[in-house]
Write a protein that holds these residues in place. Structure first.
Motif, PDB file in Angstrom:
ATOM      1  N   GLY A   1       0.533  -1.206  -0.119  1.00 55.28           N
ATOM      2  CA  GLY A   1      -0.193   0.064  -0.240  1.00 55.28           C
ATOM      3  C   GLY A   1       0.937   1.310   0.039  1.00 55.28           C
ATOM      4  N   THR A   2       2.011   1.137  -0.429  1.00 55.17           N
ATOM      5  CA  THR A   2       2.680   2.292  -0.474  1.00 55.17           C
ATOM      6  C   THR A   2       4.020   2.185  -1.572  1.00 55.17           C
ATOM      7  OG1 THR A   2       4.278   3.842   1.012  1.00 55.17           O
ATOM      8  CG2 THR A   2       4.267   1.472   1.594  1.00 55.17           C
ATOM      9  N   GLY A   3       4.553   3.205  -2.174  1.00 58.37           N
ATOM     10  CA  GLY A   3       5.711   3.180  -2.868  1.00 58.37           C
ATOM     11  C   GLY A   3       5.586   4.129  -3.980  1.00 58.37           C
TER      12      GLY A   3
ATOM     13  N   GLU B   1       2.801  15.627  -8.753  1.00 57.29           N
ATOM     14  CA  GLU B   1       3.027  15.581 -10.010  1.00 57.29           C
ATOM     15  C   GLU B   1       3.416  14.293 -10.788  1.00 57.29           C
ATOM     16  OE1 GLU B   1       4.388  20.285 -10.282  1.00 57.29           O
ATOM     17  OE2 GLU B   1       5.605  18.830 -10.929  1.00 57.29           O
ATOM     18  N   VAL B   2       2.828  14.127 -11.963  1.00 54.96           N
ATOM     19  CA  VAL B   2       3.176  12.717 -12.416  1.00 54.96           C
ATOM     20  C   VAL B   2       4.179  12.993 -13.273  1.00 54.96           C
ATOM     21  CG1 VAL B   2       2.634  10.879 -14.096  1.00 54.96           C
ATOM     22  CG2 VAL B   2       0.762  11.791 -12.400  1.00 54.96           C
ATOM     23  N   VAL B   3       4.097  14.160 -14.299  1.00 54.09           N
ATOM     24  CA  VAL B   3       5.175  14.548 -15.038  1.00 54.09           C
ATOM     25  C   VAL B   3       5.988  15.802 -14.358  1.00 54.09           C
ATOM     26  CG1 VAL B   3       5.729  15.545 -17.323  1.00 54.09           C
ATOM     27  CG2 VAL B   3       3.832  13.746 -17.131  1.00 54.09           C
TER      28      VAL B   3
ATOM     29  N   GLN C   1       2.452   8.191 -17.258  1.00 56.00           N
ATOM     30  CA  GLN C   1       1.281   8.744 -17.038  1.00 56.00           C
ATOM     31  C   GLN C   1       0.102   7.586 -17.133  1.00 56.00           C
ATOM     32  OE1 GLN C   1       1.727  11.127 -20.663  1.00 56.00           O
ATOM     33  NE2 GLN C   1       1.089  13.027 -19.204  1.00 56.00           N
ATOM     34  N   LEU C   2       0.133   6.689 -18.238  1.00 59.08           N
ATOM     35  CA  LEU C   2      -0.684   5.546 -18.081  1.00 59.08           C
ATOM     36  C   LEU C   2      -0.568   4.605 -16.773  1.00 59.08           C
ATOM     37  CD1 LEU C   2      -0.176   4.610 -21.554  1.00 59.08           C
ATOM     38  CD2 LEU C   2      -2.684   5.429 -20.810  1.00 59.08           C
TER      39      LEU C   2
ATOM     40  N   ALA D   1      -4.052   4.471  -9.419  1.00 56.19           N
ATOM     41  CA  ALA D   1      -4.801   5.634  -8.669  1.00 56.19           C
ATOM     42  C   ALA D   1      -5.414   4.729  -7.344  1.00 56.19           C
ATOM     43  CB  ALA D   1      -5.862   6.211  -9.540  1.00 56.19           C
ATOM     44  N   GLY D   2      -5.495   5.320  -6.188  1.00 60.07           N
ATOM     45  CA  GLY D   2      -6.076   4.985  -5.029  1.00 60.07           C
ATOM     46  C   GLY D   2      -5.482   3.898  -4.337  1.00 60.07           C
ATOM     47  N   SER D   3      -4.233   3.262  -4.964  1.00 60.28           N
ATOM     48  CA  SER D   3      -3.483   2.191  -4.529  1.00 60.28           C
ATOM     49  C   SER D   3      -2.459   2.496  -3.332  1.00 60.28           C
ATOM     50  CB  SER D   3      -2.765   1.510  -5.268  1.00 60.28           C
ATOM     51  OG  SER D   3      -1.752   2.096  -5.770  1.00 60.28           O
ATOM     52  N   GLY D   4      -2.173   3.673  -3.084  1.00 61.82           N
ATOM     53  CA  GLY D   4      -1.049   4.228  -2.268  1.00 61.82           C
ATOM     54  C   GLY D   4       0.350   4.075  -3.022  1.00 61.82           C
TER      55      GLY D   4
END
Length: 258
Positions: A125-127, A221-223, A165-166, A172-175
Motif C-alpha cells: 500500500g505504499t511506494g 505531479e506525474v510529469v 502517465q498511464l 490511482a487509489g493504491s497508495g
C-alpha cells in the motif's frame, strides 16, 4: 532495511545525485551500475545507511533480469529508473547494436523493473516509481533546424512519459505513485560522453534536478519538469493530447477523402 530505495545508473550524474540525496535523507539503498569499483566507493563513502551494490549492465537481458529479481524480492519504498545512454545520431547512422542498447536501457529495463516492483508496492500500500526521461520527449514536432537529430533516443523518452502517465492512472487509489522526471540539459558528463560540447549551454545542476524531482513527488505531479517555470505549459500539452484522443471517430476524416 526499512525506507529502501533502488537507484539505477547510480555511479555518476543524476543517478549519483539521487543516491546522495536519498542517503542523506536516511534511505537505505540498493545502487545499480556497470562498474563495481565505483559502486563500492559510494557504499564506503556512506556508512550512515546500508548500501547494497549490484554491478549489472541494463543494456543486456541478463543484467535486466538480475536487477528485476532483486526488485521483486525487496520491500522497496522507491524505485528510480535513471540508467541512460544517449547515442545522439540520426536513425540512419545508428548501428543495430546502439539502437538495441538505447531501447533496452530506456524502454525494456524500466518496463521490467516497474513490473517487478509494482505488485509488492501495491500489496504494501505504499511506494513511488520514478522514471528519468527528459524534455527531449516533447521535441517530436521540432523541424529539421533543431539538432542533433535523435529519433530513437527521443522516442524512448517519449515512451517513458506516456507509459508513466498511464501507469499512474492504473495505480490511482493504491497508495503507490508513478512519476517521470523530464530534465533539460544537466551539468553532468552525459553529453561529453557522446562527443558533444555543451559547455556554452546553460545547465541545471544534478542536485537542483533532484530537489525538483523530490518536490514534484510531494506535490503529486506525474510529469515533473524541474526547468519549466510555468506548469500550464505542460497542462496545455496534456489537454491537447486528450482532445486529439477524444476527437477520434469511426468515420474517415474529410481531409482523407478523395
Amino acid at each position: 532495511m526499512g525506507n529502501l530505495a533502488l537507484v539505477t545508473g547510480a555511479t555518476s550524474g543524476i543517478g549519483k545525485a539521487f543516491a546522495e540525496r536519498l542517503a542523506a535523507d536516511g534511505h537505505d539503498l540498493i545502487i545499480v551500475g556497470r562498474t563495481k569499483d565505483r559502486l563500492e566507493e559510494f557504499a564506503v563513502a556512506h556508512p550512515q545507511v546500508e548500501v547494497r551494490t549490484i554491478a549489472a549492465d541494463l543494456s543486456t537481458p541478463e543484467g535486466i533480469d538480475t536487477v528485476a529479481e532483486v526488485v521483486a524480492a525487496e520491500p522497496l519504498r522507491m524505485l528510480i529508473n535513471n540508467a541512460g545512454v544517449a547515442h545522439y545520431m540520426p536513425l540512419a547512422d545508428l548501428s543495430a547494436e546502439q539502437a538495441r542498447e538505447i531501447v533496452n536501457v530506456k524502454v525494456l529495463a524500466p518496463t521490467l523493473l516497474m513490473r517487478a516492483a509494482v505488485g509488492g508496492m501495491q500489496k504494501r500500500g505504499t511506494g513511488s516509481i520514478v522514471n528519468v526521461a527528459g524534455m527531449i520527449a516533447f521535441s517530436g514536432p521540432a523541424d529539421a533546424s533543431v539538432m542533433p537529430r535523435r529519433a530513437v533516443y527521443g522516442g524512448t523518452l517519449a515512451n517513458l512519459v506516456a507509459m508513466t502517465q498511464l501507469l499512474a492512472a492504473e495505480l490511482a487509489g493504491s497508495g503507490v505513485t508513478a512519476h517521470v522526471v523530464c530534465p533539460g540539459v544537466v551539468a553532468t558528463n552525459f553529453h561529453a560522453a557522446q562527443g558533444l560540447d555543451v559547455s556554452a549551454v546553460p545547465r541545471m545542476s544534478a542536485e537542483d534536478l533532484v530537489t525538483g524531482a523530490l518536490r514534484g513527488i510531494e506535490l503529486g505531479e506525474v510529469v515533473i519538469a524541474p526547468g519549466v517555470e510555468d506548469p500550464l505549459l505542460l497542462e496545455h500539452v496534456f489537454t491537447a493530447d486528450l482532445a486529439a484522443f477524444d476527437g477520434q471517430s469511426p468515420e474517415l476524416a474529410r481531409r482523407y477523402r478523395g
